[in-house]
Design a protein around this motif. Structure first.
Motif, PDB file in Angstrom:
ATOM      1  N   ARG A 192      -6.926  -2.629   8.532  1.00  0.00           N
ATOM      2  CA  ARG A 192      -7.131  -1.180   8.411  1.00  0.00           C
ATOM      3  C   ARG A 192      -5.951  -0.376   8.956  1.00  0.00           C
ATOM      4  O   ARG A 192      -5.538   0.588   8.322  1.00  0.00           O
ATOM      5  N   GLN A 221     -13.166   3.919  -3.388  1.00  0.00           N
ATOM      6  CA  GLN A 221     -12.086   2.972  -3.679  1.00  0.00           C
ATOM      7  C   GLN A 221     -11.545   2.271  -2.437  1.00  0.00           C
ATOM      8  O   GLN A 221     -10.954   1.197  -2.524  1.00  0.00           O
ATOM      9  N   ASP A 281       0.964   6.459  -6.895  1.00  0.00           N
ATOM     10  CA  ASP A 281      -0.231   7.219  -7.238  1.00  0.00           C
ATOM     11  C   ASP A 281       0.004   8.723  -7.145  1.00  0.00           C
ATOM     12  O   ASP A 281      -0.703   9.494  -7.772  1.00  0.00           O
ATOM     13  N   ARG A 313       2.054   1.643  -3.577  1.00  0.00           N
ATOM     14  CA  ARG A 313       0.965   2.129  -4.414  1.00  0.00           C
ATOM     15  C   ARG A 313       0.734   3.621  -4.166  1.00  0.00           C
ATOM     16  O   ARG A 313       0.544   4.403  -5.086  1.00  0.00           O
ATOM     17  N   SER A 328     -14.422   8.457  -2.612  1.00  0.00           N
ATOM     18  CA  SER A 328     -14.415   8.095  -4.032  1.00  0.00           C
ATOM     19  C   SER A 328     -14.801   6.636  -4.221  1.00  0.00           C
ATOM     20  O   SER A 328     -14.877   6.145  -5.336  1.00  0.00           O
ATOM     21  N   LEU A 354       0.832  -1.207   0.000  1.00  0.00           N
ATOM     22  CA  LEU A 354       0.000   0.000   0.000  1.00  0.00           C
ATOM     23  C   LEU A 354       0.864   1.253   0.000  1.00  0.00           C
ATOM     24  O   LEU A 354       0.518   2.267  -0.594  1.00  0.00           O
ATOM     25  N   GLU A 367     -13.197   0.874  -0.075  1.00  0.00           N
ATOM     26  CA  GLU A 367     -13.967  -0.343   0.182  1.00  0.00           C
ATOM     27  C   GLU A 367     -13.304  -1.565  -0.454  1.00  0.00           C
ATOM     28  O   GLU A 367     -13.152  -2.609   0.186  1.00  0.00           O
ATOM     29  N   LEU A 368     -12.892  -1.413  -1.713  1.00  0.00           N
ATOM     30  CA  LEU A 368     -12.310  -2.553  -2.425  1.00  0.00           C
ATOM     31  C   LEU A 368     -10.945  -2.914  -1.833  1.00  0.00           C
ATOM     32  O   LEU A 368     -10.600  -4.088  -1.711  1.00  0.00           O
ATOM     33  N   THR A 369     -10.191  -1.903  -1.458  1.00  0.00           N
ATOM     34  CA  THR A 369      -8.893  -2.180  -0.832  1.00  0.00           C
ATOM     35  C   THR A 369      -9.090  -2.952   0.467  1.00  0.00           C
ATOM     36  O   THR A 369      -8.415  -3.952   0.720  1.00  0.00           O
ATOM     37  N   LEU A 370     -10.044  -2.505   1.286  1.00  0.00           N
ATOM     38  CA  LEU A 370     -10.261  -3.158   2.583  1.00  0.00           C
ATOM     39  C   LEU A 370     -10.847  -4.557   2.435  1.00  0.00           C
ATOM     40  O   LEU A 370     -10.756  -5.359   3.359  1.00  0.00           O
ATOM     41  N   ALA A 371     -11.443  -4.847   1.267  1.00  0.00           N
ATOM     42  CA  ALA A 371     -11.986  -6.184   1.051  1.00  0.00           C
ATOM     43  C   ALA A 371     -10.876  -7.192   0.776  1.00  0.00           C
ATOM     44  O   ALA A 371     -11.125  -8.385   0.715  1.00  0.00           O
ATOM     45  N   HIS A 372      -9.675  -6.709   0.595  1.00  0.00           N
ATOM     46  CA  HIS A 372      -8.546  -7.598   0.353  1.00  0.00           C
ATOM     47  C   HIS A 372      -7.872  -7.977   1.677  1.00  0.00           C
ATOM     48  O   HIS A 372      -8.323  -7.610   2.754  1.00  0.00           O
ATOM     49  N   VAL A 400     -17.158   1.552   7.119  1.00  0.00           N
ATOM     50  CA  VAL A 400     -16.535   2.279   6.017  1.00  0.00           C
ATOM     51  C   VAL A 400     -17.521   2.444   4.864  1.00  0.00           C
ATOM     52  O   VAL A 400     -18.273   1.522   4.534  1.00  0.00           O
ATOM     53  N   GLY A 401     -17.498   3.632   4.288  1.00  0.00           N
ATOM     54  CA  GLY A 401     -18.216   3.857   3.038  1.00  0.00           C
ATOM     55  C   GLY A 401     -19.719   3.974   3.168  1.00  0.00           C
ATOM     56  O   GLY A 401     -20.450   3.566   2.268  1.00  0.00           O
ATOM     57  N   ILE A 402     -20.207   4.488   4.281  1.00  0.00           N
ATOM     58  CA  ILE A 402     -21.657   4.616   4.408  1.00  0.00           C
ATOM     59  C   ILE A 402     -22.079   6.073   4.239  1.00  0.00           C
ATOM     60  O   ILE A 402     -21.275   6.954   4.261  1.00  0.00           O
TER      61      ILE A 402
END
Lengths: 281, 337
Positions: free
Chosen positions: A132, A121, A29, A25, A119, A22, A123-128, A279-281
């Motif tokens: 946190r 994004q 980025d 990345r 944005s 991370l 959510e998808l990172t944390l699904a891996h 996250v993400g709500i």
């Protein structure tokens, strides 16, 4: 079981791509924005410092400064502007460089968690397969590295201009001032990170980071006006860093430890805050 | 056969808004389990709970025997996830983004990502933010499948995919299933779930209305039928067909020699065919059982009162979710004689 699980030998330690993924990345980025900030800082330095021999280092300049209201001189930290270190301190470290590096750090801090979350994004990172705290701390490390890189650009350019612009700055004083400069900007950035991690709102993070920077600057400027207001100086990270004009007089290493230490603590609190909420709500 | 996903009494509220009111379901190993429901029913919330992106207010979740909240990365390594809304706005190529996700998930077999991208006809060397919605979706699917996870959790997986790619996706699902991977997917389009899933949970306003197999759903569903016959007057034809079980006549039209009956039919098809066999059939249309209609009944607003399509339409219209359920129906099989 018919499905083959990934072999244990291929996890973690062996594959180099898995070391701080991370962090890598985040650096990749943001390399464009880091470069842009470096160009901005370099431009400011290349505009201000070469002017010193004709501007700061003259009797007319000192007369002009003397003619200004003393409150204004104190607020802008122009008291020692006639000396090379004082000029560099007031213009680069105290004003334009402070402004640019703080904005960079605050925007990175606010986007690292809250911006990424808004944005969609994060959510998808944390699904891996990450935790946190790992996400927060690796990204914080990337912000710190970028901030240090920009501070290093300032250090190197000032050092290169030291002779030609007749600044007369001691290298070790410049180094100390740079450490404080980076820590001061990082502190605002970490405030932005923390509020972003708590709230999930990038705007709140930006407001917090900008708020810390502005209050810090203002309480220094006001606190210097009268002995009755000196208590304000104790509340101002800006004053902790620059109260003794480090470019001229060397760093207060205790202040540097505070700035970097509080930044690290805010990063840790951000990790805890993100760990504890949806996250993400 | 142990259950790979086991959800018991799952509740979730955001502040005072209850999104899930205690749902229970289980997904067996190697099963494709679909959850359908209108937007806002709680599908995405359920999936986010499974991945520990949000935390349940009450209830328990077990995936591969572990609690997602406690198991952390070790468990998520074995899960592939496709979020319902995919945002890929970075200025990097698909290939590099996949390499990043590979670095933070289970081990990816070399060449696997390219293989999947090729199947989906996806160019991995383009910047992700320049990709169309469909291509982003493909990238999301590759990302979810590439480490061959034991469990796949896919939120609206075919959204944005054209029919050809939807077919490719279903082929991929079947392969995954044969390999013993377990799939939990959601949709608001029934046809999508009915073609892909073994069992379906119907979610409505935070409650599971029913869990049933697709075949059971199909059995209870109504076929639309149109029969055109020459040489038999309307009333006589009606009489002839009256005793066919499950047949409900809607409308009889006569035009000269031709009598046309529109009807709905449920249950076994043989008695109907037997009743029709002696007749002079001019046309026979039997549509695929309309699961949407039977699901709409379960959503609550009536709809299966024998008026068929009109009932379904009014049910959907009345609840304001016409757009949610009236998606593409895939291939509608028509048999004409």
């Amino acid at each position: 079981m018919s499905h083959s699980a990934p072999p244990a030998t291929r996890d973690g330690r062996t594959d180099p791509a898995r070391i701080l993924p991370l962090f890598r990345r985040a650096l990749l980025d943001h390399w464009r924005s880091t470069l842009a900030w470096a160009v901005g800082l370099a431009a400011a330095i290349l505009v201000y410092l070469p002017l010193f021999p004709s501007l700061g280092n003259s009797d007319e300049m000192q007369d002009m400064i003397n003619a200004l209201p003393p409150e204004m001189t104190r607020a802008l930290n122009y008291d020692q502007i006639a000396s090379g270190p004082g000029y560099t301190q007031a213009t680069i470290f105290g004003l334009i460089g402070f402004l640019l590096l703080t904005i960079a750090s605050v925007s990175w801090g606010a986007s690292a968690v809250a911006g990424d979350e808004e944005s969609g994004q994060l959510e998808l990172t944390l699904a891996h397969a990450v935790t946190r705290p790992q996400v927060v701390l690796e990204r914080t490390l990337a912000i710190a590295v970028r901030t240090v890189a920009l501070a290093a650009v300032v250090f190197i350019l000032v050092l290169l201009l030291n002779e030609p612009a007749e600044l007369g700055i001691q290298t070790q004083d410049l180094f100390g001032a740079t450490v404080l400069f980076g820590g001061l900007a990082l502190l605002s950035g970490m405030a932005a990170l923390f509020v972003g991690a708590v709230s999930g709102r990038r705007l709140y993070g930006l407001a917090a980071g900008a708020g810390v920077a502005v209050l810090s600057y203002v309480s220094n400027a006001v606190g210097r006006q009268s002995p009755d207001l000196q208590w304000l100086l104790n509340l101002s990270p800006y004053h902790w860093a620059y109260g003794n004009s480090p470019v001229a007089n060397g760093a207060d290493w205790g202040a540097a430890a505070w700035l970097w230490g509080i930044s690290a603590a805010l990063a840790g609190l951000s990790a805890v805050a993100l760990q504890r909420r949806d996250v993400g709500i | 056969m142990g259950q790979v996903i086991e959800v018991k009494g799952l509740r979730k509220s955001f502040g005072r808004r209850d999104v899930l009111h205690g749902i229970d379901f289980g997904v067996e190993r190697g099963e494709v389990f679909g959850v359908i429901g209108p937007n806002g029913a709680g599908k995405t919330t359920t999936m986010r709970c499974l991945l520990d992106i949000i935390r349940p207010s009450a209830g328990s979740i077990r995936i591969l025997g572990e609690n997602p909240g406690a198991a952390g990365p070790k468990l998520r390594r074995k899960i592939g996830y496709l979020p319902g809304e995919l945002f890929l706005e970075q200025r990097i190529t698909g290939r590099r983004l996949l390499a990043h996700y590979a670095a933070i998930s289970g081990a990816v077999r070399p060449g696997r990502a390219d293989e999947l991208a090729e199947r989906f006809n996806l160019d991995l060397d383009r910047h992700t933010r320049k990709l169309s919605k469909g291509n982003k979706q493909k990238l999301g699917l590759v990302q979810a499948f590439m480490h061959d996870p034991e469990v796949l959790i896919l939120d609206e997986p075919t959204s944005g995919l054209d029919p050809l790619m939807q077919q490719e996706f279903r082929a991929l699902l079947r392969e995954a299933q044969q390999r013993g991977q377990t799939i939990f997917l959601s949709s608001h389009v029934l046809s999508e779930v009915q073609q892909a899933a073994d069992r379906v949970a119907i979610l409505r306003d935070g409650d599971i209305v029913q869990v049933s197999s697709v075949s059971a759903l199909r059995e209870g569903a109504h076929r639309q039928i149109r029969i055109a016959v020459t040489g038999v007057p309307g009333p006589e034809l009606e009489l002839l067909l009256r005793d066919v079980p499950g047949l409900h006549t809607i409308e009889v039209q006569t035009a000269g020699e031709l009598t046309e009956i529109s009807a709905t039919h449920e249950g076994a098809i043989r008695p109907l065919i037997r009743a029709l066999a002696p007749l002079q059939l001019a046309d026979l249309v039997i549509e695929e059982p309309d699961l949407e209609e039977s699901v709409l009944t379960l959503y609550g607003n009536g709809g299966n009162d024998g008026t068929g399509g009109t009932g379904a339409a009014s049910a959907a219209g009345a609840s304001g979710r016409r757009g949610d359920v009236a998606g593409p129906r895939g291939f509608s099989e028509r048999s004409r004689s």
